[in-house]
Design an enzyme around this catalytic site. Structure first.
Site, short mmCIF file in Angstrom:
data_model
loop_
_atom_site.label_atom_id
_atom_site.label_comp_id
_atom_site.label_asym_id
_atom_site.label_seq_id
_atom_site.Cartn_x
_atom_site.Cartn_y
_atom_site.Cartn_z
N PHE A 28 0.59 -1.36 -0.08
CA PHE A 28 -0.10 -0.03 -0.46
C PHE A 28 0.71 1.35 -0.16
O PHE A 28 0.46 2.41 -0.17
CB PHE A 28 -0.67 -0.44 1.33
CG PHE A 28 -0.06 0.62 2.87
CD1 PHE A 28 -0.11 1.94 2.87
CD2 PHE A 28 0.05 -0.79 3.46
CE1 PHE A 28 0.92 2.82 3.78
CE2 PHE A 28 0.94 -0.20 4.55
CZ PHE A 28 1.30 0.83 4.95
N GLU A 72 -4.77 -3.88 -1.41
CA GLU A 72 -6.78 -3.94 -2.05
C GLU A 72 -6.75 -2.41 -0.40
O GLU A 72 -7.73 -2.29 -0.96
CB GLU A 72 -7.15 -5.29 -1.08
CG GLU A 72 -6.65 -5.69 0.56
CD GLU A 72 -5.69 -6.06 0.65
OE1 GLU A 72 -4.80 -5.90 -0.31
OE2 GLU A 72 -5.59 -6.72 1.53
N CYS A 108 10.18 1.82 3.25
CA CYS A 108 10.49 0.92 3.44
C CYS A 108 12.18 1.37 3.73
O CYS A 108 13.26 0.85 4.46
CB CYS A 108 11.04 -0.58 2.29
SG CYS A 108 11.64 0.20 0.58
P1 NAD Z 1 1.37 -6.58 3.34
O1 NAD Z 1 2.78 -7.67 3.24
O2 NAD Z 1 0.70 -6.68 4.28
O3 NAD Z 1 0.55 -6.70 1.72
C1 NAD Z 1 1.14 -6.59 0.78
C2 NAD Z 1 0.88 -7.61 -0.44
O4 NAD Z 1 0.65 -8.77 0.25
C3 NAD Z 1 -0.72 -6.84 -0.95
O5 NAD Z 1 -0.92 -6.94 -1.68
C4 NAD Z 1 -1.52 -7.75 -0.06
O6 NAD Z 1 -2.74 -7.55 -0.19
C5 NAD Z 1 -0.95 -8.99 -0.06
N1 NAD Z 1 -1.07 -10.04 1.36
C6 NAD Z 1 -1.24 -8.72 2.94
N2 NAD Z 1 -1.05 -10.64 3.46
C7 NAD Z 1 -1.39 -11.84 2.97
C8 NAD Z 1 -0.90 -12.97 3.65
N3 NAD Z 1 -1.04 -13.50 4.73
N4 NAD Z 1 -0.96 -13.71 2.26
C9 NAD Z 1 -0.69 -13.14 0.95
N5 NAD Z 1 -0.94 -12.74 0.44
C10 NAD Z 1 -1.36 -11.49 1.23
O7 NAD Z 1 2.33 -5.55 3.17
P2 NAD Z 1 2.23 -3.86 3.12
O8 NAD Z 1 1.11 -3.31 4.70
O9 NAD Z 1 1.05 -3.74 2.12
O10 NAD Z 1 3.11 -3.25 2.79
C11 NAD Z 1 4.23 -2.49 3.73
C12 NAD Z 1 5.41 -3.56 3.80
O11 NAD Z 1 5.82 -3.31 2.89
C13 NAD Z 1 6.11 -3.06 4.92
O12 NAD Z 1 6.84 -4.03 5.79
C14 NAD Z 1 7.56 -2.57 4.12
O13 NAD Z 1 8.84 -2.54 5.04
C15 NAD Z 1 7.30 -3.38 2.89
N6 NAD Z 1 7.69 -2.36 1.23
C16 NAD Z 1 9.38 -2.96 1.39
C17 NAD Z 1 9.39 -2.75 0.15
C18 NAD Z 1 11.23 -2.95 -0.34
O14 NAD Z 1 11.44 -3.00 -1.77
N7 NAD Z 1 12.07 -3.77 0.52
C19 NAD Z 1 9.19 -1.74 -0.21
C20 NAD Z 1 7.86 -1.00 -0.70
C21 NAD Z 1 7.62 -1.82 0.83
#
Ligand code: NAD
Length: 492
Positions: A159, A186, A291
């Site tokens: 997100f 989402e 991140c």
């Molecule tokens: P998230 O892991 O909750 O969600 C990421 C994606 O995974 C979404 O599309 C979501 O629908 C899906 N998802 C969530 N839970 C799931 C599950 N249990 N099973 C399968 N799919 C699932 O992450 P977020 O809260 O949207 O984003 C923030 C996180 O992303 C932070 O930890 C941040 O550090 C990380 N991030 C990392 C980078 C990088 O380059 N390393 C860049 C941006 C964000």
């Protein structure tokens, strides 16, 4: 083209994009997409299932048959057109990011710019996809390497950068001749919709780019689908590990970019008037939902008191508010549940004995509807505390006092994560020691958010990344292509 289909309850419904058509899937569950600044519902998003994933994959698979043989020069031309459209619509895209994500408009503009830069990089695909040759590897024998697209590939995105992170992935993937299925967050599905519309305007053939909205069921559908060759994931560490393991178990290529806990080291020679605004922007910009956000500062004891006083003063006066207000520096966090989770960490920090020198929990939204939290700073944090180890992903900064650069690096290196690390100094020897010994993939020297530009890989280490080839740059091209080496004997 309007992809937001008006429904009977007058809320807009986000559509999937499959085979060049926008369509609301026949599913039972929809989630509201609120503006985090005021709770106003912007749209509702369908939670698609495996059937919708399969439809998108079949459309991408059919499109691959012709897209793979469109010459690279022509594929690049679609991206040149797309790049022009992004430029024309960049302000509108930034406003969309601010509305669905909450970050202030300047940060949103920066996000759109960084996304466009990946498209610009991908426009160079004729050069980037070139192979290598070596004549006479043996007498009368030549060897040549050719690069080919993989087929249908997928992206699953978070997100916090709803416009830029998808653009780290699909421009390079489709430039290489693959076809793409995107599963945006989402919680922020609107930016991806707009990107699909602009790709239509750029004339991209049907089925080359597809969007399936939803949550875990869509992710599982992607991970298990036998016709998807590679998966790019960006999100939190537990989900990244899950995606990596499950997709790899099904023989897919995977790159999973994960969470972070970034350490900033402030040495005694660093000019604090320059350093403090950089630390503040890193820790509290995007409400800490980056991140690459600085989340632990290790400051040399000799300057720690002065540093803390000045840091706290600057953080206290950060204007909190709706990101659309040009005065706002600190926007809302993404959801009320996330705000509660961050406040849980603040309580835990207090319980563990860290000293709360600035408490953002006192900040309220003007009308009580947005998900606001002020800048929060802890002093006297110890490396073993939960607030020092876990990713909080909010405007909370932990400060530790250290006696040397080596001590600071040793603490940072104990972290399970290794996304970014930053050093504040003008001392060349210290920079070299830092560069050579810190265990993180994206380093800043007097740069608070050291995001590599599009032509470099986004290169987290340790628990911040699962896989081999990173996103963007040449790594992106390598990830989305496979190679053939032909060895030819020229018969006399
Ligand atoms: P998230 O892991 O909750 O969600 C990421 C994606 O995974 C979404 O599309 C979501 O629908 C899906 N998802 C969530 N839970 C799931 C599950 N249990 N099973 C399968 N799919 C699932 O992450 P977020 O809260 O949207 O984003 C923030 C996180 O992303 C932070 O930890 C941040 O550090 C990380 N991030 C990392 C980078 C990088 O380059 N390393 C860049 C941006 C964000």
């Amino acid at each position: 083209m309007d992809t937001f289909v008006q429904d009977t309850q007058t809320k807009h419904t986000v559509a999937n994009f499959v085979g060049g058509r926008f369509e609301v899937p026949a599913v039972d569950t929809f989630l509201d997409v609120p503006n985090p600044a005021n709770g106003e519902v912007l749209a509702r998003v369908p939670l698609s299932g495996q059937g919708e994933v399969d439809r998108a994959v079949q459309s991408a698979k059919a499109a691959f048959e012709s897209w793979r043989s469109v010459p690279a020069v022509e594929r690049a031309r679609y991206l040149f057109r797309y790049r022009d459209l992004l430029e024309q619509h960049k302000e509108e895209l930034a406003v969309l990011v601010t509305r669905e994500n909450g970050k202030n408009l300047d940060d949103a503009r920066g996000e759109v710019r960084r996304g466009i830069e990946v498209v610009e990089f991908a426009c160079g695909i004729p050069t980037l996809m070139m192979g290598n040759t070596l004549p006479d590897v043996s007498r009368n024998i030549d060897s040549e390497l050719f690069r080919y697209p993989l087929g249908v590939v997928a992206g699953i995105t978070p997100f916090n950068f709803p416009c830029m992170v998808p653009m780290w992935l699909y421009p390079i993937a489709i430039a290489c001749g693959n076809t793409f299925v995107l599963k945006p967050s989402e919680r922020t599905p609107l930016s991806a919709q707009r990107q699909a519309e602009l790709l239509v305007e750029a004339g991209l053939p049907d089925g080359v780019f597809n969007v399936v909205n939803g949550a875990k069921e869509v992710v599982d559908g992607i991970l298990d689908h036998l016709d998807i060759r590679a998966v790019s994931f960006v999100g939190s560490a537990p989900v990244a590990r899950y995606v990596y393991e499950r997709a790899a178990a099904r023989g897919k290529r995977v790159q999973a970019l994960a969470g972070a806990k970034n350490h900033h080291i402030v040495l005694r020679d660093a000019p604090l008037d320059k350093v403090i605004p950089i630390v503040i922007a890193s820790a509290f910009g995007n409400a800490g939902e980056r991140c690459l956000a600085g989340s632990v500062v290790l400051v040399e004891s000799a300057i720690a008191d002065e540093f803390l006083v000045r840091l706290t003063e600057a953080a206290r006066s950060l204007p909190v508010g709706d990101g659309m207000d040009p005065a706002t520096e600190l926007g809302p966090v993404i959801r009320e549940e996330h705000r509660q989770r961050i406040m849980g960490y603040i309580e835990q920090g207090i319980a563990e004995g860290a000293k709360l020198v600035l408490d953002g929990r006192t900040v309220q939204s003007p009308d009580g509807k947005g998900y606001f939290l002020g800048a929060t700073i802890f002093d006297e944090v110890k490396p073993e505390m939960v607030i020092a180890r876990e990713e909080i992903f909010g405007p909370v900064l932990s400060v530790m006092r250290v006696d040397s650069l080596e001590e600071a690096i040793a603490i940072a290196n104990r972290s399970q994560y290794g996304n970014a690390a930053v050093l504040y100094t003008n001392n060349g020897r210290a920079v070299r020691v830092f560069r050579e010994t810190i265990q993180a993939g994206m380093l800043g020297v007097n740069v608070g958010v050291p995001a590599p530009m599009a032509f470099f890989p986004f290169s987290g280490w340790k628990g911040s990344f699962f896989g081999d080839l990173h996103a963007t740059g040449r790594d992106g091209v390598e990830f989305y292509t496979h190679k053939k080496v032909i060895t030819t004997r020229w018969l006399e």
